[in-house]
Design a protein around this motif. Structure first.
Motif, PDB file in Angstrom:
ATOM      1  N   VAL A   1       0.844  -1.170   0.000  1.00  0.00           N
ATOM      2  CA  VAL A   1       0.000   0.000   0.000  1.00  0.00           C
ATOM      3  C   VAL A   1       0.894   1.239   0.000  1.00  0.00           C
ATOM      4  CG1 VAL A   1      -0.173   0.049   2.527  1.00  0.00           C
ATOM      5  CG2 VAL A   1      -1.930   1.159   1.133  1.00  0.00           C
ATOM      6  N   GLN A   2       0.449   2.260  -0.704  1.00  0.00           N
ATOM      7  CA  GLN A   2       1.184   3.533  -0.740  1.00  0.00           C
ATOM      8  C   GLN A   2       0.427   4.562   0.089  1.00  0.00           C
ATOM      9  OE1 GLN A   2       0.414   1.899  -3.900  1.00  0.00           O
ATOM     10  NE2 GLN A   2       2.291   0.797  -3.384  1.00  0.00           N
ATOM     11  N   LEU A   3       1.158   5.281   0.895  1.00  0.00           N
ATOM     12  CA  LEU A   3       0.582   6.306   1.753  1.00  0.00           C
ATOM     13  C   LEU A   3       1.187   7.656   1.418  1.00  0.00           C
ATOM     14  CD1 LEU A   3       0.834   4.391   5.153  1.00  0.00           C
ATOM     15  CD2 LEU A   3      -1.156   4.568   3.671  1.00  0.00           C
ATOM     16  N   VAL A   4       0.339   8.663   1.320  1.00  0.00           N
ATOM     17  CA  VAL A   4       0.808  10.009   1.005  1.00  0.00           C
ATOM     18  C   VAL A   4       0.200  10.981   1.997  1.00  0.00           C
ATOM     19  CG1 VAL A   4       0.892  11.842  -0.703  1.00  0.00           C
ATOM     20  CG2 VAL A   4       1.030   9.448  -1.438  1.00  0.00           C
ATOM     21  N   GLU A   5       1.062  11.670   2.739  1.00  0.00           N
ATOM     22  CA  GLU A   5       0.607  12.684   3.683  1.00  0.00           C
ATOM     23  C   GLU A   5       0.547  14.045   3.003  1.00  0.00           C
ATOM     24  OE1 GLU A   5       3.517   9.895   5.934  1.00  0.00           O
ATOM     25  OE2 GLU A   5       3.424  10.956   4.011  1.00  0.00           O
ATOM     26  N   SER A   6      -0.331  14.892   3.522  1.00  0.00           N
ATOM     27  CA  SER A   6      -0.412  16.269   3.061  1.00  0.00           C
ATOM     28  C   SER A   6      -0.976  17.119   4.191  1.00  0.00           C
ATOM     29  CB  SER A   6      -1.297  16.383   1.811  1.00  0.00           C
ATOM     30  OG  SER A   6      -2.614  15.959   2.093  1.00  0.00           O
ATOM     31  N   GLY A   7      -0.864  18.439   4.019  1.00  0.00           N
ATOM     32  CA  GLY A   7      -1.451  19.351   4.988  1.00  0.00           C
ATOM     33  C   GLY A   7      -0.476  19.999   5.944  1.00  0.00           C
ATOM     34  N   GLY A   8       0.782  19.617   5.867  1.00  0.00           N
ATOM     35  CA  GLY A   8       1.751  20.249   6.744  1.00  0.00           C
ATOM     36  C   GLY A   8       2.010  21.687   6.333  1.00  0.00           C
ATOM     37  N   GLY A   9       2.746  22.392   7.172  1.00  0.00           N
ATOM     38  CA  GLY A   9       3.058  23.782   6.865  1.00  0.00           C
ATOM     39  C   GLY A   9       3.647  24.478   8.064  1.00  0.00           C
ATOM     40  N   SER A  10       3.731  25.790   7.966  1.00  0.00           N
ATOM     41  CA  SER A  10       4.264  26.617   9.051  1.00  0.00           C
ATOM     42  C   SER A  10       3.138  27.420   9.671  1.00  0.00           C
ATOM     43  CB  SER A  10       5.339  27.555   8.509  1.00  0.00           C
ATOM     44  OG  SER A  10       6.436  26.829   7.995  1.00  0.00           O
ATOM     45  N   VAL A  11       3.036  27.359  10.982  1.00  0.00           N
ATOM     46  CA  VAL A  11       2.001  28.102  11.704  1.00  0.00           C
ATOM     47  C   VAL A  11       2.606  28.709  12.950  1.00  0.00           C
ATOM     48  CG1 VAL A  11       0.095  26.670  10.862  1.00  0.00           C
ATOM     49  CG2 VAL A  11       1.267  26.071  12.992  1.00  0.00           C
ATOM     50  N   GLN A  12       1.902  29.682  13.492  1.00  0.00           N
ATOM     51  CA  GLN A  12       2.316  30.272  14.751  1.00  0.00           C
ATOM     52  C   GLN A  12       1.753  29.451  15.899  1.00  0.00           C
ATOM     53  OE1 GLN A  12       1.113  34.407  14.627  1.00  0.00           O
ATOM     54  NE2 GLN A  12       2.996  34.984  13.567  1.00  0.00           N
ATOM     55  N   ALA A  13       2.410  29.550  17.033  1.00  0.00           N
ATOM     56  CA  ALA A  13       1.942  28.852  18.224  1.00  0.00           C
ATOM     57  C   ALA A  13       0.479  29.215  18.498  1.00  0.00           C
ATOM     58  CB  ALA A  13       2.804  29.212  19.420  1.00  0.00           C
ATOM     59  N   GLY A  14      -0.291  28.208  18.858  1.00  0.00           N
ATOM     60  CA  GLY A  14      -1.711  28.403  19.084  1.00  0.00           C
ATOM     61  C   GLY A  14      -2.569  28.151  17.860  1.00  0.00           C
ATOM     62  N   GLY A  15      -1.926  27.986  16.719  1.00  0.00           N
ATOM     63  CA  GLY A  15      -2.653  27.763  15.481  1.00  0.00           C
ATOM     64  C   GLY A  15      -3.068  26.310  15.302  1.00  0.00           C
ATOM     65  N   SER A  16      -3.677  26.039  14.152  1.00  0.00           N
ATOM     66  CA  SER A  16      -4.206  24.706  13.868  1.00  0.00           C
ATOM     67  C   SER A  16      -3.793  24.259  12.473  1.00  0.00           C
ATOM     68  CB  SER A  16      -5.732  24.707  13.958  1.00  0.00           C
ATOM     69  OG  SER A  16      -6.176  25.097  15.245  1.00  0.00           O
ATOM     70  N   LEU A  17      -3.731  22.959  12.317  1.00  0.00           N
ATOM     71  CA  LEU A  17      -3.497  22.352  11.018  1.00  0.00           C
ATOM     72  C   LEU A  17      -4.281  21.048  10.942  1.00  0.00           C
ATOM     73  CD1 LEU A  17       0.373  22.663  10.442  1.00  0.00           C
ATOM     74  CD2 LEU A  17      -1.413  23.800   9.115  1.00  0.00           C
ATOM     75  N   ARG A  18      -4.586  20.639   9.722  1.00  0.00           N
ATOM     76  CA  ARG A  18      -5.180  19.339   9.507  1.00  0.00           C
ATOM     77  C   ARG A  18      -4.298  18.552   8.544  1.00  0.00           C
ATOM     78  NH1 ARG A  18     -10.415  17.348   6.100  1.00  0.00           N
ATOM     79  NH2 ARG A  18      -8.898  17.687   4.427  1.00  0.00           N
ATOM     80  N   LEU A  19      -3.804  17.436   9.003  1.00  0.00           N
ATOM     81  CA  LEU A  19      -3.018  16.557   8.154  1.00  0.00           C
ATOM     82  C   LEU A  19      -3.923  15.486   7.559  1.00  0.00           C
ATOM     83  CD1 LEU A  19       0.181  15.979  10.322  1.00  0.00           C
ATOM     84  CD2 LEU A  19      -0.354  17.855   8.765  1.00  0.00           C
ATOM     85  N   SER A  20      -3.624  15.109   6.334  1.00  0.00           N
ATOM     86  CA  SER A  20      -4.370  14.055   5.653  1.00  0.00           C
ATOM     87  C   SER A  20      -3.413  12.951   5.229  1.00  0.00           C
ATOM     88  CB  SER A  20      -5.084  14.608   4.416  1.00  0.00           C
ATOM     89  OG  SER A  20      -5.999  15.619   4.760  1.00  0.00           O
ATOM     90  N   CYS A  21      -3.937  11.753   5.183  1.00  0.00           N
ATOM     91  CA  CYS A  21      -3.168  10.601   4.723  1.00  0.00           C
ATOM     92  C   CYS A  21      -4.035   9.833   3.742  1.00  0.00           C
ATOM     93  CB  CYS A  21      -2.775   9.714   5.901  1.00  0.00           C
ATOM     94  SG  CYS A  21      -1.909   8.193   5.447  1.00  0.00           S
ATOM     95  N   ALA A  22      -3.585   9.764   2.502  1.00  0.00           N
ATOM     96  CA  ALA A  22      -4.310   9.046   1.467  1.00  0.00           C
ATOM     97  C   ALA A  22      -3.608   7.727   1.190  1.00  0.00           C
ATOM     98  CB  ALA A  22      -4.386   9.883   0.197  1.00  0.00           C
ATOM     99  N   ALA A  23      -4.382   6.652   1.199  1.00  0.00           N
ATOM    100  CA  ALA A  23      -3.823   5.324   0.974  1.00  0.00           C
ATOM    101  C   ALA A  23      -4.312   4.768  -0.354  1.00  0.00           C
ATOM    102  CB  ALA A  23      -4.221   4.389   2.104  1.00  0.00           C
ATOM    103  N   SER A  24      -3.441   4.073  -1.029  1.00  0.00           N
ATOM    104  CA  SER A  24      -3.821   3.419  -2.276  1.00  0.00           C
ATOM    105  C   SER A  24      -3.116   2.072  -2.364  1.00  0.00           C
ATOM    106  CB  SER A  24      -3.447   4.287  -3.475  1.00  0.00           C
ATOM    107  OG  SER A  24      -2.047   4.507  -3.514  1.00  0.00           O
ATOM    108  N   GLY A  25      -3.682   1.199  -3.185  1.00  0.00           N
ATOM    109  CA  GLY A  25      -3.044  -0.085  -3.410  1.00  0.00           C
ATOM    110  C   GLY A  25      -3.579  -1.212  -2.560  1.00  0.00           C
ATOM    111  N   ARG A  26      -4.532  -0.891  -1.677  1.00  0.00           N
ATOM    112  CA  ARG A  26      -5.117  -1.949  -0.858  1.00  0.00           C
ATOM    113  C   ARG A  26      -6.623  -1.919  -1.042  1.00  0.00           C
ATOM    114  NH1 ARG A  26      -3.128  -1.800   4.921  1.00  0.00           N
ATOM    115  NH2 ARG A  26      -1.510  -3.145   4.114  1.00  0.00           N
TER     116      ARG A  26
END
Length: 124
Positions: free
Chosen positions: A1-26
């Motif tokens: 299975v292949q996994l690909v993350e996305s959604g990272g970045g630079s934020v200031q303290a107190g901020g928010s982010l959402r990371l995603s992981c897409a899977a394929s091949g299974r």
């Protein structure tokens, strides 16, 4: 299975982010999926895991700030990160495991066989 993350970045303290992981091949959903991170000069650590019954587990360092979820239909996974701190700065990886729920919850790295390439999160 292949996994690909996305959604990272630079934020200031107190901020928010959402990371995603897409899977394929299974064609079937993974019984256990997890998020890990590795800060510069440190080892990789498990921070959140979820099993096929939606039971979740978290590292103490992120509990109450991060939320893991998944979408079994397409084997995708998410990590909602709130109130980010500079110590959250790391490369974040998603991974899958065939472990039973009690093992999944322990987030033992050797039990996770498929890994993504990671997405960088920087908190300043």
């Amino acid at each position: 299975v292949q996994l690909v993350e996305s959604g990272g970045g630079s934020v200031q303290a107190g901020g928010s982010l959402r990371l995603s992981c897409a899977a394929s091949g299974r064609t079937t959903s993974s019984p256990c999926m997890g998020w890990f991170r590795q800060a510069p000069g440190k080892g990789r650590e498990g921070i959140a895991a979820i099993d096929s019954n939606d039971r979740t587990s978290y590292a103490d360092s992120v509990k109450s700030r991060f939320t893991i979820s998944h979408h079994l239909a397409d084997n995708s996974m998410y990590l909602y990160m709130n109130n980010l701190k500079p110590e959250d700065t790391a490369m974040y990886y998603c991974a899958t495991s065939t472990s039973a729920p009690n093992i999944c919850a322990t987030m033992q790295i050797p039990t996770f066989l498929d890994w993504g390439q990671g997405t960088q999160v920087t908190v300043s």
